[in-house]
Design a protein around this motif. Structure first.
Motif, PDB file in Angstrom:
ATOM      1  N   SER A   1       7.197  41.155 -37.042  1.00  0.00           N
ATOM      2  CA  SER A   1       7.690  40.492 -38.446  1.00  0.00           C
ATOM      3  C   SER A   1       7.719  38.965 -38.189  1.00  0.00           C
ATOM      4  O   SER A   1       8.043  38.851 -37.034  1.00  0.00           O
TER       5      SER A   1
ATOM      6  N   HIS B   1       9.395  46.698 -35.728  1.00  0.00           N
ATOM      7  CA  HIS B   1       9.094  46.121 -37.081  1.00  0.00           C
ATOM      8  C   HIS B   1       9.733  44.505 -36.924  1.00  0.00           C
ATOM      9  O   HIS B   1       8.981  43.653 -37.303  1.00  0.00           O
ATOM     10  N   TYR B   2      10.708  44.492 -36.268  1.00  0.00           N
ATOM     11  CA  TYR B   2      11.506  42.998 -36.180  1.00  0.00           C
ATOM     12  C   TYR B   2      10.502  42.114 -35.422  1.00  0.00           C
ATOM     13  O   TYR B   2      10.053  41.242 -35.597  1.00  0.00           O
TER      14      TYR B   2
ATOM     15  N   MET C   1      12.400  42.738 -43.687  1.00  0.00           N
ATOM     16  CA  MET C   1      11.456  41.811 -42.490  1.00  0.00           C
ATOM     17  C   MET C   1      10.116  41.859 -43.177  1.00  0.00           C
ATOM     18  O   MET C   1       9.752  42.477 -44.037  1.00  0.00           O
TER      19      MET C   1
ATOM     20  N   LEU D   1      18.106  45.091 -45.291  1.00  0.00           N
ATOM     21  CA  LEU D   1      17.428  44.363 -44.310  1.00  0.00           C
ATOM     22  C   LEU D   1      15.948  44.195 -44.571  1.00  0.00           C
ATOM     23  O   LEU D   1      15.441  45.275 -44.727  1.00  0.00           O
TER      24      LEU D   1
ATOM     25  N   ALA E   1      13.136  38.018 -40.601  1.00  0.00           N
ATOM     26  CA  ALA E   1      13.834  39.087 -41.011  1.00  0.00           C
ATOM     27  C   ALA E   1      15.300  38.370 -41.356  1.00  0.00           C
ATOM     28  O   ALA E   1      15.910  37.238 -41.367  1.00  0.00           O
TER      29      ALA E   1
END
Length: 319
Positions: free
Chosen positions: A208, A204-205, A276, A274, A211
């Motif tokens: 995206s 996902h980082y 994102m 966290l 973040a």
């Protein structure tokens, strides 16, 4: 789920796919199927010409590599190149297929992997076998709303009208006749439905635009969406991407069509998160949310890995 591990849901999907594939192979004996382990090249009626495109290489049977995460352990070991999406090289297949890996974790349809791998990593036969139109339509109808949550439409390359109407020479749905054993479809808001696993976080980082480590002040419902208003306290930027200074000062994120779906992370806003997300049409859409758990080894590893990891440069299709 960590690399190399097989979930019960995946094992179940593979079992049904293997059974259906066995029946399909039996029905294709009249077309002189050759064992994929006994050759490197195989005859293809159209030779190097397919879908109006001329290939520079003969179609080949190659091993499905372990780092092709979308289709490794799908139920067969070899695939054909070029594949059915006109990808001619394994690096191209890996790049394009990796952007669909998170869709499997969303559990939007039990046959998602079967459908995608029939195109990205088609089984080696003497002729290409496409997914049936009904399989495409079933996966599309279940998964397109999840993709839309992230601002992605169902892509033209997966237009179901391109695929054959159900017959013995296409790959059918695997769970249509046995709903009892079908893994349950999650009703959790897609950005909230993510395991706290390092590889999942990194997927996902990379997908995206930005973040952040941040606090959430308030959550509201707005026109069917869920609106997350960031606290004014200092935010730690892990990936700035498209975010500008004015975005950070007054940060608002949205879960598209997420007004009523469950999101356990938002039940208690006292902790850091966290966050994102992606920027789509001037809106910041939430891609993934995790509570910032200082004791989590998976989170610690992912945060450390972010500092040195070079994300792929391909254009994401789904993530």
């Amino acid at each position: 789920m960590a690399l190399g591990q097989k979930s019960p849901r995946l094992a179940l999907t593979q079992g049904f796919f293997s059974l259906a594939l066995g029946l399909l192979l039996f029905s294709l004996l009249l077309f002189t199927i050759v064992d994929a382990d006994e050759y490197d090249y195989y005859n293809w009626q159209a030779d190097n010409f397919h879908n109006g495109r001329f290939y520079t290489k003969q179609p080949q049977c190659v091993d499905i590599p372990a780092d092709l995460r979308l289709c490794h352990n799908v139920g067969y070991k070899k695939m054909r190149l070029p594949n059915l999406l006109d990808h001619e090289t394994m690096p191209e297949v890996k790049q394009q297929a990796s952007s669909w890996v998170p869709l499997l974790a969303k559990r939007c349809h039990a046959d998602t992997q079967v459908f995608l791998c029939s195109l990205f990593a088609p089984v080696c036969l003497d002729r290409p076998i496409y997914p049936c139109r009904s399989l495409c339509e079933a996966v599309r109808d279940s998964c397109a709303p999840v993709m839309e949550t992230y601002g992605f439409p169902w892509p033209e390359m997966l237009n179901c009208d391109k695929f054959p109407i159900d017959n013995d020479l296409c790959i059918p749905m695997q769970f249509a006749a046995n709903h009892v054993t079908q893994p349950p479809v999650s009703n959790v808001c897609p950005p909230c439905d993510n395991e706290m696993k390092a590889d999942n976080i990194m997927e996902h980082y990379c997908a995206s635009d930005f973040a952040l480590k941040m606090k959430i002040k308030e959550v509201k419902k707005e026109k069917g969406d869920r609106k997350l208003i960031a606290a004014q306290k200092k935010k730690k930027v892990l990936k700035q991407g498209v975010l500008r200074k004015k975005d950070l000062k007054k940060l608002t994120l949205y879960i598209k069509n997420g007004a009523n779906c469950p999101c356990s992370q938002l039940e208690n806003l006292g902790s850091n998160f966290l966050i994102m997300g992606r920027k789509v049409d001037q809106q910041l859409l939430l891609m993934s949310i995790h509570k910032w758990d200082k004791k989590s080894k998976e989170l610690k590893f992912a945060i450390k890995y972010m500092k040195s990891h070079q994300c792929p440069t391909y254009h994401s299709v789904f993530q």
